[in-house]
Design an enzyme around this catalytic site. Structure first.
Site, PDB file in Angstrom:
ATOM      1  N   CYS A  61      84.536 -46.846  18.864  1.00 28.63           N
ATOM      2  CA  CYS A  61      83.279 -47.576  19.068  1.00 28.63           C
ATOM      3  C   CYS A  61      82.756 -48.110  17.740  1.00 28.63           C
ATOM      4  CB  CYS A  61      82.251 -46.655  19.717  1.00 28.63           C
ATOM      5  SG  CYS A  61      80.615 -47.397  19.857  1.00 28.63           S
TER       6      CYS A  61
ATOM      7  N   CYS B 180      78.992 -47.812  17.155  1.00 27.22           N
ATOM      8  CA  CYS B 180      78.562 -46.453  16.795  1.00 27.22           C
ATOM      9  C   CYS B 180      78.933 -46.135  15.349  1.00 27.22           C
ATOM     10  CB  CYS B 180      79.234 -45.413  17.694  1.00 27.22           C
ATOM     11  SG  CYS B 180      79.262 -45.844  19.436  1.00 27.22           S
ATOM     12  N   ASP B 181      80.142 -46.465  14.929  1.00 31.10           N
ATOM     13  CA  ASP B 181      80.664 -45.922  13.668  1.00 31.10           C
ATOM     14  C   ASP B 181      80.871 -46.941  12.558  1.00 31.10           C
ATOM     15  OD1 ASP B 181      80.739 -43.477  14.939  1.00 31.10           O
ATOM     16  OD2 ASP B 181      82.774 -43.760  15.682  1.00 31.10           O
TER      17      ASP B 181
END
Ligand code: NAP
Length: 330
Positions: free
Chosen positions: A158, A161-162
């Site tokens: 993701c 997200c990261d």
């Protein structure tokens, strides 16, 4: 407590006394929620606060995808990043404190053809007037040892997200569909170079996405290459590629790899009873309603677009509000 227009009907019903403790032997509920990620827990909180007797069947590994995540810095309410498993434990405790019963058991069958609905585990048969499916989706894996070794240490599924953890680093994105291009394009905000590794000589992604990738100076496409190995010490340091035509190996020195080769929604259980699209995602008829009256869905199990913990939680809230309306009308 902040309240929005959409949850006022639930807030209005809240009595002053604390919620009752769930009965251990109970098998008949107003609402059963299948799955215990952000969607499931949020649905549980809203359903119990609306004073519906609510059961969550969490599966064997409760917590959903966030259990395999390290730092989460895009879930509101935390000034500093919170570890994924800690966030899910906090959600679970909050849900239980509202009176939701949570059973860590796997659902093996459902009967949505008759009412009350039946939800079966290997050892128990539960009944409910309404069901919310929150079984989520799993990102497809390359199937490499390095994915396990470096999960949360440079291997991610993701970018939203990261991505911010990889500033000024070289990164690999594996895949050739819209997700891979979207991830690669997003990662150019942070990475010095994004190596897009695709196993064929043609992308599956839509033309407009392809054009975007080809125009981006930071994206370098590696055609006909398979990710063979992910290597490193504490974190990812190298990704070894094999040419699918010549078998020649090349090594990229990178800080991370984002695997974007699709998702599989967890819907096998419902295949003959709930309308699914060609990729297995639940089709919603209206708001969070499925084709079966009284069965609702929330989170990544129907949402292929956003796939965020916070959007899944939002869908969980919406489904519980829809269930509350359904139960009061039926
Ligand atoms: P997808 O379209 O199924 O593409 C998966 C890609 O991963 C393909 O290029 C495939 O290669 C590759 N792949 C699959 N298994 C692999 C493996 N084991 N090793 C290496 N490569 C592998 O999945 P997606 O990109 O997640 O998209 C899913 C759906 O969501 C699509 O309908 C897409 O249009 C949609 N979507 C839309 C947007 C948008 O419009 N903004 C964004 C994301 C997703 P091959 O090409 O060789 O099969």
């Amino acid at each position: 407590m902040a309240s929005t227009a959409s949850d006022t009907q639930l807030v209005a019903k809240e009595p002053s006394e604390p919620p009752k403790k769930p009965d251990e032997k109970k098998t008949k509920f107003d609402v059963i929620i299948i799955g215990a990620g952000p969607a499931g827990y949020t649905a549980g909180i809203y359903s119990s606060r609306a004073r519906h007797e609510t059961l969550i069947l969490s599966g064997i590994l409760p917590g959903g995808q966030l259990v395999n995540t390290t730092d989460v810095e895009n879930y509101p309410g935390f000034e500093k990043a919170i570890m994924g498993p800690d966030l899910m434990i906090a959600m679970r405790k909050q849900t239980e404190s509202m009176g939701t019963k949570i059973v860590d058991d796997e659902v093996v069958n459902v009967d949505f053809k008759h009412k009350p609905f039946k939800v079966l585990t290997a050892s128990e048969e539960y009944e409910a007037k309404a069901v919310i499916i929150c079984t989520g989706a799993n990102p497809r894996k390359l199937g490499l040892e390095g994915e396990k070794t470096f999960g949360g240490k440079g291997v991610s599924y993701c970018a939203t997200c990261d991505g911010p953890f990889f500033r000024n680093q070289e990164l690999v994105v594996a895949g050739g569909g819209d997700s891979a291009i979207e991830e690669a394009t997003f990662l150019t905000k942070f990475a010095s170079t994004v190596h897009l590794v695709h196993r064929r000589d043609k992308l599956r992604a839509s033309k407009v996405m392809q054009e975007r990738a080809f125009a981006d100076q930071k994206i370098k496409v590696h055609w006909n290459k398979r990710v063979e190995e992910i290597l490193g010490n504490e974190k990812v340091q190298k990704v070894v590629l094999t040419d699918t035509k010549t078998n020649e190996k090349t090594t990229l020195e990178v800080g991370g790899i984002f695997v974007a080769i699709g998702h599989d929604p967890n819907t096998k259980l419902f295949a003959n009873q709930i309308d699914l699209d060609d990729q297995g995602y639940i089709i919603l008829k209206e708001n969070t309603k499925t084709n079966v009256q009284g069965v609702f869905a929330a989170g990544d199990v129907h949402d292929r677009r956003y796939r965020q913990a916070v959007t899944a939680a939002g869908f969980g809230c919406m489904a519980a509000i829809d269930v509350d309306k359904y139960l009061s009308e039926n």
